[in-house]
Write an enzyme that holds these catalytic residues in place. Structure first.
Site, short mmCIF file in Angstrom:
data_model
loop_
_atom_site.label_atom_id
_atom_site.label_comp_id
_atom_site.label_asym_id
_atom_site.label_seq_id
_atom_site.Cartn_x
_atom_site.Cartn_y
_atom_site.Cartn_z
N HIS A 121 6.40 0.94 19.46
CA HIS A 121 5.35 1.43 18.56
C HIS A 121 5.52 2.94 18.28
CE1 HIS A 121 1.01 0.53 17.07
NE2 HIS A 121 1.60 1.43 16.30
N GLY B 128 0.86 -1.20 0.00
CA GLY B 128 0.00 0.00 0.00
C GLY B 128 0.89 1.24 0.00
N ARG B 129 0.34 2.33 0.50
CA ARG B 129 1.10 3.59 0.49
C ARG B 129 2.45 3.45 1.21
NH1 ARG B 129 -3.99 5.33 1.84
NH2 ARG B 129 -3.25 4.78 3.90
N GLU C 277 0.48 -5.27 23.31
CA GLU C 277 1.22 -4.07 23.72
C GLU C 277 0.50 -3.40 24.88
OE1 GLU C 277 2.35 -2.92 19.13
OE2 GLU C 277 1.47 -1.39 20.40
N ARG D 252 1.46 -3.86 12.70
CA ARG D 252 0.64 -4.09 13.89
C ARG D 252 1.02 -5.40 14.54
NH1 ARG D 252 -0.81 0.22 14.02
NH2 ARG D 252 -2.87 1.17 14.16
C1 GLV Z 1 0.00 3.73 14.03
O1 GLV Z 1 0.27 2.64 14.38
C2 GLV Z 1 -0.98 4.04 13.03
O2 GLV Z 1 -1.74 3.14 12.62
O3 GLV Z 1 -1.05 5.19 12.62
#
Ligand code: GLV
Length: 326
Positions: free
Chosen positions: A286, A156-157, A268, A239
């Site tokens: 994160h 993706g992006r 987490e 994630r």
């Molecule tokens: C961070 O984990 C986001 O999804 O922006």
């Protein structure tokens, strides 16, 4: 006219609050305490919109009780903390913050890749412990990133921005995705579409950049780790839950793969203590999008989405356009 009431669930920047306060009555949590589900429901009872984070669970039960709610504006690109279908069913608009964090998140994936390949956190601890007694030819040998094969799962992006950086390192880029990206993008990125099994078997570095969902839960488990080269490095910058952490710890312990660079974990912030005993991992809490400029841009994007939704406009990053028709 009565001003709309909104809740900002976590600490944000002053300019975010100033902008929101121009348009509505803001209850904000600048002490940054994480609300329990019960506390969140209580605070949302009289609110028209909420600006929330990935630490807030916005599920059907909460929406059921939040009868005034019209907009849920997440300060994140990922939105697995929000039950979007339940929002749609109640005519609640849900929004995220795509785009503004692509480059910063890609940079962090690269930082993890370079740090793991060159063992940066290991050597830093060694220096800090005062153990460095002199230069040696065979000391702290790492692996090369340049000219290696990079496999990106999820083009993706953010995946595309990660791939773009690979050109400067003369890497071969493989990718897999639900479907191939447009040919001109493939050509520009010099990236080759392969099956997941091929990608796992051929890559020296595997970066995960798929969103988390029921379909991507434990996308990488024991079987997939076995398909990787014993010299390969896994990077998870997307994630927790996309990787089976227990399987990864076993693979890192047993030498199934060489190392891992991880910004995200299951459960987490209580990561599996097994990670802490390993030397061949680089761990980050994160922080993928966490640069000052990007976090400010994310908060402002979420605020603009929220105000657009509350003032009868279509939020720029509306995830469920069907909600407006309810
Ligand atoms: C961070 O984990 C986001 O999804 O922006």
């Amino acid at each position: 006219m009565m001003r709309s009431k909104i809740l900002v669930t976590r600490e944000v920047f002053d300019e975010t609050l100033d902008y929101l306060a121009q348009h509505c009555e803001v209850e904000s949590n600048q002490q940054d305490l994480s609300f329990t589900a019960v506390a969140l429901a209580q605070r949302l009872a009289d609110k028209d919109a909420v600006m929330c984070c990935l630490t807030d669970r916005i599920d059907g039960a909460l929406l059921e009780r939040s009868t005034r709610l019209k907009v849920v504006a997440n300060i994140a690109v990922g939105y697995n903390n929000i039950d979007v279908a339940a929002c749609t069913a109640r005519g609640v608009m849900a929004t995220n913050t795509p785009g503004v964090l692509d480059d910063s998140t890609a940079d962090l994936a690269w930082a993890l890749m370079l740090a793991t390949a060159r063992r940066l956190t290991e050597v830093e601890s060694y220096i800090r412990a005062g153990e460095w007694t002199g230069w040696r030819l065979k000391q702290w040998l790492g692996v090369d990133v340049h000219h290696a094969t990079l496999g990106i799962i999820g083009m993706g992006r953010i995946g595309q921005v990660i791939a773009k950086r690979a050109a400067g390192f003369d890497m071969k880029v493989l990718y897999c995705n639900r479907k191939p990206v447009a040919r001109e993008i493939e050509q520009r990125l010099n990236a080759t579409y392969v099956t997941r099994d091929e990608l796992l078997a051929q890559s020296d570095f595997v970066i995960l950049q798929v969103p988390y969902s029921a379909q991507t839960h434990h996308l990488i488990g024991a079987a997939e780790l076995k398909m990787m080269k014993p010299t390969a490095i896994l990077i998870n910058s997307t994630r927790g839950g996309v990787v089976d952490d227990a399987a990864l710890i076993a693979a890192l312990k047993g030498g199934t793969i060489r190392g891992a660079g991880l910004d995200v974990f299951e459960n987490e912030p209580k990561l599996d203590p097994g990670f802490l005993e390993l030397r061949n991992v680089v761990l980050a809490p994160h922080i993928g999008s966490s640069t000052e400029a990007t976090r400010r841009a994310m908060a402002m994007t979420a605020a603009q989405n929220l105000i657009a939704g509350l003032t009868g406009r279509t939020p720029p990053n509306l995830l469920n356009p069907e909600a407006r028709k309810q």
